[in-house]
Scaffold this motif. Structure first.
Motif, PDB file in Angstrom:
ATOM      1  N   GLY A 125     -30.956  70.213 121.019  1.00  0.00           N
ATOM      2  CA  GLY A 125     -30.886  71.290 122.012  1.00  0.00           C
ATOM      3  C   GLY A 125     -30.503  70.788 123.392  1.00  0.00           C
ATOM      4  O   GLY A 125     -29.697  71.429 124.083  1.00  0.00           O
ATOM      5  N   LEU A 126     -31.057  69.652 123.799  1.00  0.00           N
ATOM      6  CA  LEU A 126     -30.748  69.145 125.146  1.00  0.00           C
ATOM      7  C   LEU A 126     -29.299  68.647 125.213  1.00  0.00           C
ATOM      8  O   LEU A 126     -28.632  68.809 126.244  1.00  0.00           O
ATOM      9  CB  LEU A 126     -31.727  68.031 125.540  1.00  0.00           C
ATOM     10  CG  LEU A 126     -33.199  68.474 125.686  1.00  0.00           C
ATOM     11  CD1 LEU A 126     -34.114  67.271 125.944  1.00  0.00           C
ATOM     12  CD2 LEU A 126     -33.376  69.505 126.812  1.00  0.00           C
ATOM     13  N   SER A 127     -28.811  68.045 124.118  1.00  0.00           N
ATOM     14  CA  SER A 127     -27.407  67.599 124.117  1.00  0.00           C
ATOM     15  C   SER A 127     -26.472  68.791 124.284  1.00  0.00           C
ATOM     16  O   SER A 127     -25.485  68.728 125.025  1.00  0.00           O
ATOM     17  CB  SER A 127     -27.072  66.860 122.810  1.00  0.00           C
ATOM     18  OG  SER A 127     -27.840  65.689 122.703  1.00  0.00           O
ATOM     19  N   LEU A 128     -26.800  69.890 123.581  1.00  0.00           N
ATOM     20  CA  LEU A 128     -25.962  71.099 123.702  1.00  0.00           C
ATOM     21  C   LEU A 128     -26.101  71.713 125.095  1.00  0.00           C
ATOM     22  O   LEU A 128     -25.098  72.138 125.692  1.00  0.00           O
ATOM     23  CB  LEU A 128     -26.372  72.130 122.641  1.00  0.00           C
ATOM     24  CG  LEU A 128     -26.038  71.776 121.189  1.00  0.00           C
ATOM     25  CD1 LEU A 128     -26.701  72.769 120.240  1.00  0.00           C
ATOM     26  CD2 LEU A 128     -24.517  71.778 120.978  1.00  0.00           C
ATOM     27  N   ALA A 129     -27.318  71.740 125.613  1.00  0.00           N
ATOM     28  CA  ALA A 129     -27.552  72.367 126.925  1.00  0.00           C
ATOM     29  C   ALA A 129     -26.791  71.618 128.025  1.00  0.00           C
ATOM     30  O   ALA A 129     -26.310  72.222 128.987  1.00  0.00           O
ATOM     31  CB  ALA A 129     -29.044  72.393 127.226  1.00  0.00           C
ATOM     32  N   LYS A 130     -26.677  70.301 127.854  1.00  0.00           N
ATOM     33  CA  LYS A 130     -25.944  69.503 128.847  1.00  0.00           C
ATOM     34  C   LYS A 130     -24.452  69.850 128.831  1.00  0.00           C
ATOM     35  O   LYS A 130     -23.799  69.898 129.862  1.00  0.00           O
ATOM     36  CB  LYS A 130     -26.157  68.020 128.496  1.00  0.00           C
ATOM     37  CG  LYS A 130     -25.698  67.055 129.537  1.00  0.00           C
ATOM     38  CD  LYS A 130     -26.109  65.644 129.132  1.00  0.00           C
ATOM     39  CE  LYS A 130     -25.198  64.620 129.758  1.00  0.00           C
ATOM     40  NZ  LYS A 130     -25.426  63.281 129.237  1.00  0.00           N
ATOM     41  N   GLU A 131     -23.934  70.132 127.635  1.00  0.00           N
ATOM     42  CA  GLU A 131     -22.498  70.432 127.495  1.00  0.00           C
ATOM     43  C   GLU A 131     -22.161  71.878 127.848  1.00  0.00           C
ATOM     44  O   GLU A 131     -21.009  72.192 128.092  1.00  0.00           O
ATOM     45  CB  GLU A 131     -22.052  70.178 126.045  1.00  0.00           C
ATOM     46  CG  GLU A 131     -22.198  68.749 125.564  1.00  0.00           C
ATOM     47  CD  GLU A 131     -21.236  67.795 126.261  1.00  0.00           C
ATOM     48  OE1 GLU A 131     -20.060  68.132 126.393  1.00  0.00           O
ATOM     49  OE2 GLU A 131     -21.692  66.706 126.683  1.00  0.00           O
ATOM     50  N   ARG A 132     -23.170  72.763 127.747  1.00  0.00           N
ATOM     51  CA  ARG A 132     -22.901  74.199 127.945  1.00  0.00           C
ATOM     52  C   ARG A 132     -23.885  74.760 128.984  1.00  0.00           C
ATOM     53  O   ARG A 132     -24.801  75.532 128.664  1.00  0.00           O
ATOM     54  CB  ARG A 132     -23.049  74.961 126.610  1.00  0.00           C
ATOM     55  CG  ARG A 132     -22.001  74.597 125.564  1.00  0.00           C
ATOM     56  CD  ARG A 132     -20.612  75.096 125.948  1.00  0.00           C
ATOM     57  NE  ARG A 132     -19.622  74.832 124.918  1.00  0.00           N
ATOM     58  CZ  ARG A 132     -18.874  73.730 124.866  1.00  0.00           C
ATOM     59  NH1 ARG A 132     -19.014  72.764 125.790  1.00  0.00           N
ATOM     60  NH2 ARG A 132     -17.995  73.567 123.903  1.00  0.00           N
ATOM     61  N   PRO A 133     -23.691  74.391 130.270  1.00  0.00           N
ATOM     62  CA  PRO A 133     -24.658  74.789 131.303  1.00  0.00           C
ATOM     63  C   PRO A 133     -24.752  76.296 131.526  1.00  0.00           C
ATOM     64  O   PRO A 133     -25.754  76.781 132.058  1.00  0.00           O
ATOM     65  CB  PRO A 133     -24.137  74.075 132.565  1.00  0.00           C
ATOM     66  CG  PRO A 133     -22.754  73.634 132.258  1.00  0.00           C
ATOM     67  CD  PRO A 133     -22.625  73.526 130.775  1.00  0.00           C
ATOM     68  N   GLN A 134     -23.753  77.060 131.073  1.00  0.00           N
ATOM     69  CA  GLN A 134     -23.798  78.524 131.283  1.00  0.00           C
ATOM     70  C   GLN A 134     -24.735  79.196 130.278  1.00  0.00           C
ATOM     71  O   GLN A 134     -25.119  80.345 130.474  1.00  0.00           O
ATOM     72  CB  GLN A 134     -22.407  79.170 131.126  1.00  0.00           C
ATOM     73  CG  GLN A 134     -21.325  78.591 131.992  1.00  0.00           C
ATOM     74  CD  GLN A 134     -20.724  77.316 131.408  1.00  0.00           C
ATOM     75  OE1 GLN A 134     -21.217  76.756 130.412  1.00  0.00           O
ATOM     76  NE2 GLN A 134     -19.674  76.822 132.036  1.00  0.00           N
ATOM     77  N   SER A 135     -25.047  78.524 129.184  1.00  0.00           N
ATOM     78  CA  SER A 135     -25.866  79.150 128.138  1.00  0.00           C
ATOM     79  C   SER A 135     -27.341  78.886 128.378  1.00  0.00           C
ATOM     80  O   SER A 135     -27.717  77.945 129.081  1.00  0.00           O
ATOM     81  CB  SER A 135     -25.447  78.633 126.763  1.00  0.00           C
ATOM     82  OG  SER A 135     -24.188  79.178 126.427  1.00  0.00           O
ATOM     83  N   ARG A 136     -28.182  79.718 127.766  1.00  0.00           N
ATOM     84  CA  ARG A 136     -29.641  79.584 127.902  1.00  0.00           C
ATOM     85  C   ARG A 136     -30.190  79.078 126.568  1.00  0.00           C
ATOM     86  O   ARG A 136     -29.858  79.615 125.507  1.00  0.00           O
ATOM     87  CB  ARG A 136     -30.197  80.968 128.285  1.00  0.00           C
ATOM     88  CG  ARG A 136     -31.624  81.224 128.163  1.00  0.00           C
ATOM     89  CD  ARG A 136     -32.629  80.539 129.072  1.00  0.00           C
ATOM     90  NE  ARG A 136     -32.240  80.157 130.419  1.00  0.00           N
ATOM     91  CZ  ARG A 136     -32.869  79.194 131.130  1.00  0.00           C
ATOM     92  NH1 ARG A 136     -33.886  78.539 130.610  1.00  0.00           N
ATOM     93  NH2 ARG A 136     -32.479  78.885 132.335  1.00  0.00           N
ATOM     94  N   PHE A 137     -30.967  78.025 126.621  1.00  0.00           N
ATOM     95  CA  PHE A 137     -31.475  77.366 125.413  1.00  0.00           C
ATOM     96  C   PHE A 137     -32.996  77.484 125.332  1.00  0.00           C
ATOM     97  O   PHE A 137     -33.688  77.249 126.330  1.00  0.00           O
ATOM     98  CB  PHE A 137     -31.087  75.879 125.428  1.00  0.00           C
ATOM     99  CG  PHE A 137     -29.611  75.673 125.244  1.00  0.00           C
ATOM    100  CD1 PHE A 137     -29.077  75.377 123.998  1.00  0.00           C
ATOM    101  CD2 PHE A 137     -28.743  75.816 126.314  1.00  0.00           C
ATOM    102  CE1 PHE A 137     -27.711  75.219 123.824  1.00  0.00           C
ATOM    103  CE2 PHE A 137     -27.365  75.649 126.147  1.00  0.00           C
ATOM    104  CZ  PHE A 137     -26.853  75.358 124.903  1.00  0.00           C
ATOM    105  N   TYR A 138     -33.490  77.787 124.116  1.00  0.00           N
ATOM    106  CA  TYR A 138     -34.933  77.821 123.858  1.00  0.00           C
ATOM    107  C   TYR A 138     -35.213  76.745 122.807  1.00  0.00           C
ATOM    108  O   TYR A 138     -34.685  76.818 121.688  1.00  0.00           O
ATOM    109  CB  TYR A 138     -35.355  79.197 123.350  1.00  0.00           C
ATOM    110  CG  TYR A 138     -35.138  80.274 124.394  1.00  0.00           C
ATOM    111  CD1 TYR A 138     -36.107  80.550 125.361  1.00  0.00           C
ATOM    112  CD2 TYR A 138     -33.934  80.992 124.439  1.00  0.00           C
ATOM    113  CE1 TYR A 138     -35.886  81.516 126.337  1.00  0.00           C
ATOM    114  CE2 TYR A 138     -33.715  81.963 125.411  1.00  0.00           C
ATOM    115  CZ  TYR A 138     -34.697  82.218 126.359  1.00  0.00           C
ATOM    116  OH  TYR A 138     -34.471  83.172 127.322  1.00  0.00           O
ATOM    117  N   LEU A 139     -36.014  75.751 123.194  1.00  0.00           N
ATOM    118  CA  LEU A 139     -36.304  74.619 122.304  1.00  0.00           C
ATOM    119  C   LEU A 139     -37.728  74.784 121.786  1.00  0.00           C
ATOM    120  O   LEU A 139     -38.678  74.801 122.578  1.00  0.00           O
ATOM    121  CB  LEU A 139     -36.164  73.296 123.072  1.00  0.00           C
ATOM    122  CG  LEU A 139     -34.752  72.708 123.161  1.00  0.00           C
ATOM    123  CD1 LEU A 139     -33.695  73.694 123.538  1.00  0.00           C
ATOM    124  CD2 LEU A 139     -34.735  71.498 124.068  1.00  0.00           C
TER     125      LEU A 139
END
Ligand SMILES: C[S@@+](CC[C@H](N)C(=O)[O-])C[C@H]1O[C@@H](n2cnc3c(N)ncnc32)[C@H](O)[C@@H]1O
Length: 281
Positions: A125-139
């Motif tokens: 999740g953190l790897s994806l969140a770093k690449e896609r700062p516009q998206s909202r991630f729930y881990l």
């Protein structure tokens, strides 16, 4: 004593008995000296001081007891970042990077909602969140211990598009702070080893958290529950991308056929073993 001499002595003391490989020792010394493996090869005559030799001796005793190097040095590189790890989380595996690579094209640069189920260290999740700062991630993870490690990694990567959520995926009563039925993408690397499976190495069984490894008598319990639970969270057209164990493709496909997901792709790992499903609601 110089580096080459230390490697020689340590290997002859431990290698035959404990199967410690030269590369493992080189990685350990490289970590202590702040050198990459390539740099280390050019510094084999470098002198090691007594304090360093003592710290290395302690670490080698832990390696000889089967403890994974990542727990001894407290970190593991995954995708494009270094992650803190300890015995509260599964050590991120290289093949799981494929899951991140496959998820990225499913996220354009608009704002999306993404769940990472069983996040552990947060490596996916953190790897994806770093690449896609516009998206909202729930881990999400059911282990508070694991989430404490995930928080350390979120802080060190300075990601403010991530919310860490404690919960048990699959429980009908578990609802997160996102809009159920409106999630764009769910990623997961669930536990997938059968309880009592004696093929698990003593290093894995003895040191990694059992809640990250084992699930049910056939190693399929999390997949079964997480498939159903995720279907309710996804929007129509949303994707579920997850990892599974060797030889689990057919039983998991049987679960999928009982649902209304479409199978988009079955992805192989580096050893050409079927390892990931990409599904669409
Ligand atoms: C195989 S580990 C994966 C960790 C990390 N995502 C990775 O790929 O390295 C599975 C994780 O799922 C968590 N877990 C197990 N059962 C769960 C459940 N029912 N709900 C949420 N998390 C769960 C464990 O605590 C563990 O952190």
């Amino acid at each position: 004593m110089n580096l080459e001499e230390w490697l020689g002595v340590t290997l002859s003391d431990h290698a035959q008995h404990f199967n410690i490989q030269r590369r493992l020792l080189e990685d350990l010394v490289g970590y202590h000296l702040g050198l990459s493996w390539g740099e280390l090869q050019l510094q084999k005559q470098r002198a090691l001081d007594d304090e360093l030799i003592e710290s290395l001796a302690i670490a080698v005793r832990r390696l000889a007891a089967g403890e994974p190097l990542a727990y001894i040095i407290g970190e593991k590189f995954f995708f494009k970042s270094m992650f803190s790890v300890d015995s509260r989380v599964l050590i991120p595996r290289p093949e799981t990077e494929i899951l991140v690579e496959k998820a990225l094209p499913l996220l354009d640069h608009s704002s999306k909602t993404v769940l990472d189920l069983g996040t552990g260290s947060g490596c996916i999740g953190l790897s994806l969140a770093k690449e896609r700062p516009q998206s909202r991630f729930y881990l999400i993870d059911s282990s508070l211990d694991a989430l404490a490690v995930c928080r350390v990694n979120q802080d060190s990567l300075r990601l403010d598009n991530v919310t860490i959520v404690h919960g048990t995926v699959g429980k009908a009563s578990f609802d997160g702070p996102w809009d159920s039925g409106a999630v764009d993408l769910i990623v997961a690397n669930p536990p997938y080893i059968a309880e009592g499976d004696d093929r698990v190495t003593s290093s894995v069984h003895g040191f990694e958290p059992h809640s990250a490894l084992y699930t049910g008598e056939e190693g399929l319990e999390c997949h079964r529950l997480w498939l159903e639970w995720s279907f309710r969270q996804l929007r129509p057209g949303g994707h579920f991308l997850f990892e599974f164990g060797k030889d689990q493709e057919d039983p998991i496909a049987a679960f999928i056929h009982q649902t209304d997901y479409s199978i988009i792709e079955v992805v192989e790992d580096y050893a050409r073993i079927k390892r990931f499903f990409i599904l669409q609601k």
